[in-house]
Design a protein around this motif. Structure first.
Motif, short mmCIF file in Angstrom:
data_model
loop_
_atom_site.label_atom_id
_atom_site.label_comp_id
_atom_site.label_asym_id
_atom_site.label_seq_id
_atom_site.Cartn_x
_atom_site.Cartn_y
_atom_site.Cartn_z
N THR A 4 0.82 -1.21 0.00
CA THR A 4 0.00 0.00 0.00
C THR A 4 0.85 1.26 0.00
O THR A 4 0.30 2.36 0.07
CB THR A 4 -0.93 0.01 1.23
N ARG A 5 2.16 1.12 -0.06
CA ARG A 5 3.07 2.27 -0.10
C ARG A 5 3.90 2.19 -1.37
O ARG A 5 4.36 1.12 -1.77
CB ARG A 5 3.98 2.31 1.13
N TYR A 6 4.09 3.35 -1.98
CA TYR A 6 4.91 3.44 -3.20
C TYR A 6 5.84 4.62 -3.06
O TYR A 6 5.44 5.71 -2.64
CB TYR A 6 4.02 3.60 -4.44
N ARG A 7 7.10 4.40 -3.39
CA ARG A 7 8.09 5.47 -3.37
C ARG A 7 8.92 5.38 -4.65
O ARG A 7 9.38 4.30 -5.03
CB ARG A 7 9.03 5.34 -2.16
N ALA A 8 9.07 6.52 -5.30
CA ALA A 8 9.93 6.57 -6.48
C ALA A 8 11.39 6.39 -6.06
O ALA A 8 11.81 6.83 -4.99
CB ALA A 8 9.75 7.90 -7.21
N ARG A 9 12.16 5.72 -6.91
CA ARG A 9 13.56 5.45 -6.63
C ARG A 9 14.44 6.15 -7.66
O ARG A 9 14.65 5.64 -8.76
CB ARG A 9 13.82 3.94 -6.65
N PRO A 10 14.94 7.34 -7.31
CA PRO A 10 15.79 8.07 -8.28
C PRO A 10 17.06 7.32 -8.65
O PRO A 10 17.60 7.52 -9.73
CB PRO A 10 16.10 9.38 -7.54
N ASP A 11 17.55 6.44 -7.74
CA ASP A 11 18.78 5.73 -8.05
C ASP A 11 18.55 4.53 -8.96
O ASP A 11 19.51 3.90 -9.41
CB ASP A 11 19.44 5.25 -6.75
#
Length: 482
Positions: A94-101
């Motif tokens: 239920t959680r999403y975080r963009a990963r710039p790396d």
């Protein structure tokens, strides 16, 4: 005046079917009742009243699940959704975080959930950005449409345009290769700078003129509450059903894009018949700006520039039971569970669409159904209604008037199919976005009241807000499971 009222073109929606496994009860409710009986009866025979009392927490729980209602629907039908939501929450889904790396692979979309599987294909001939879903086997293109003020037209002109839009949908259904069509009406609060700016630059500043005074007063009172409306139509091609046509067009994704262009041309012709102006098919920057603005309401679409789909997704998303937290906004998705059951004019959604000061998206997903499948579903419904009526007569249960109304709607649907009309399943959803949680709840309450004024009933989709938001606010023509 009487003749004009009698000539007013009206439409009526059928009642939403409430067929069940037994006596109108769904399979989940019947299972809960059976479990309660399987617990109570043996304990009553083995241990008598003390045993039934000792096991009362168990069988009473099943009865409460079967008959108690929560959120507008029986608790037993909501239990699977709650279990799936808790399972996803325990696994961190239920959680999403963009990963710039970790940059996204080329040709993919930076979207959360199952929408991350979408692939981008740029059609070289039309320049349109097409989205390929490898799991559902669909190819989708999105068009920007402009239209005049429908409410200001005469009843005859309104009826003509409704008929033209119906013929456009019937043409897409007749091919048998269209998976679904999605219509999005995006309403964004506007400060009215465009109106006041034009008046400041070109207006006649003569306070002695009555028209000038009235126009300036109108701008002072109404311009701050203005809204900007944007209409998008997404058409999705079923690659499985169009396999033969794709082979003829050249095979592979190029052949699928070539056949989708034919469907796009047919849609353009249908829109012209309904006096709808197709501005153009969205390319990658335009589609990316649309997706980014949905997740980040603070950003201005004009400031996005040449945004790419690989970076157009949200930076952070937190899904809760009844709302979604994403980037700079809070959103909630409502499902239009009931449409007007009385005769209404074609512009019955006017109060809902033009609700001022609220950022919202009205999504209508239309899924064509083949005549064979529609007739098979009608025959099944007629058998279920006859069986349910026989069961109620055997048990001495009084039949409801709603049962006969639903049966009449099924017969009317059968008559329309036999007459040559297309059968379409449609789902309406509303995505409401605000800057704060309190503002979101206030906006949901206002939209619910506006829906009642339009003759509709809405329900909040609990436990599936993330997927519902992607289906309701993004022009992806995704399958909707309400």
């Amino acid at each position: 005046m009487t003749d004009a009222a009698q000539s007013q073109f009206t439409v009526r929606f059928g009642r939403r079917p409430r067929r069940g496994l037994l006596l109108g009860l769904s399979a989940f409710r019947v299972a809960c009742i059976a479990c309660a009986a399987a617990t109570f009866v043996p304990m009553m025979f083995v241990a008598g009243a003390p045993g039934a009392a000792a096991s009362s927490p168990l069988w009473l729980t099943f009865l409460v699940l079967a008959f108690a209602r929560w959120g507008g629907q029986p608790a037993a039908e909501l239990a699977p959704t709650a279990g799936h939501f808790l399972f996803r929450k325990a696994r961190g889904q239920t959680r999403y975080r963009a990963r710039p790396d970790r940059p996204r692979p080329a040709g993919t979309l930076a979207l959360p959930g199952d929408a991350a599987s979408l692939r981008l294909h740029i059609d070289e001939e039309s320049g349109a950005a097409m989205l390929h879903d490898p799991h559902a086997q669909t190819l989708t293109a999105v068009a920007l449409v402009r239209h005049p003020a429908y409410v200001l037209l005469s009843p005859e002109e309104q009826a003509r345009r409704v008929h033209g839009w119906g013929r456009a949908l019937a043409g897409l259904s007749a091919t048998g290769t269209c998976a679904r069509v999605q219509v999005l009406e995006v309403s964004l609060p506007d400060s009215g700078r465009g109106i006041t700016g034009w008046w400041d630059a070109h207006g006649v500043k003569d306070p002695r003129q009555w028209a000038v005074r009235e126009y300036e007063e109108l701008m002072r009172t109404c311009a701050p509450a203005a809204s900007t409306h944007r209409t998008l139509i997404a058409i999705s091609l079923d690659l499985r059903k169009a396999r033969r046509h794709i082979r003829q067009a050249g095979r592979g994704m190029a052949g699928a894009a070539a056949f989708l262009r034919q469907e796009m041309t047919s849609l353009e012709a249908g829109l012209r018949a309904a006096d709808l102006q197709l501005t153009g098919w969205l390319d990658e920057p335009e589609l990316a700006a649309t997706l980014r603005a949905a997740y980040d309401p603070v950003v201005d679409r004009e400031d996005l520039g040449t945004c790419a789909l690989s970076t157009a997704g949200p930076v952070a998303v937190d899904e809760h039971w009844d709302y979604l937290r994403h980037d700079t906004g809070f959103s909630a998705v409502l499902w239009v569970s009931e449409w007007p059951r009385v005769a209404v004019p074609p512009f019955f959604l006017h109060a809902l669409v033009f609700q001022q000061g609220i950022r919202k998206t009205l999504s209508l997903t239309l899924e064509p159904v083949s005549a064979e499948a529609a007739l098979r579903d009608i025959r099944k419904a007629k058998v279920e209604y006859a069986t349910d009526a026989a069961q109620k007569a055997k048990l001495g249960t009084i039949a409801d008037l709603s049962d006969s109304v639903e049966r009449d709607d099924v017969l009317e649907r059968e008559r329309a199919l036999i007459s040559g009309h297309a059968d379409i399943r449609f789902t309406g959803m509303l995505a409401i976005t605000a800057a704060t949680r309190d503002g979101l709840e206030a906006a949901v309450a206002e939209i619910s009241r506006a829906a009642i004024q339009s003759g509709c009933e809405t329900r909040r989709l609990y436990g599936r807000q993330a997927r519902a938001f992607a289906a309701a606010s993004l022009p992806l023509a995704r399958r909707v499971s309400a």
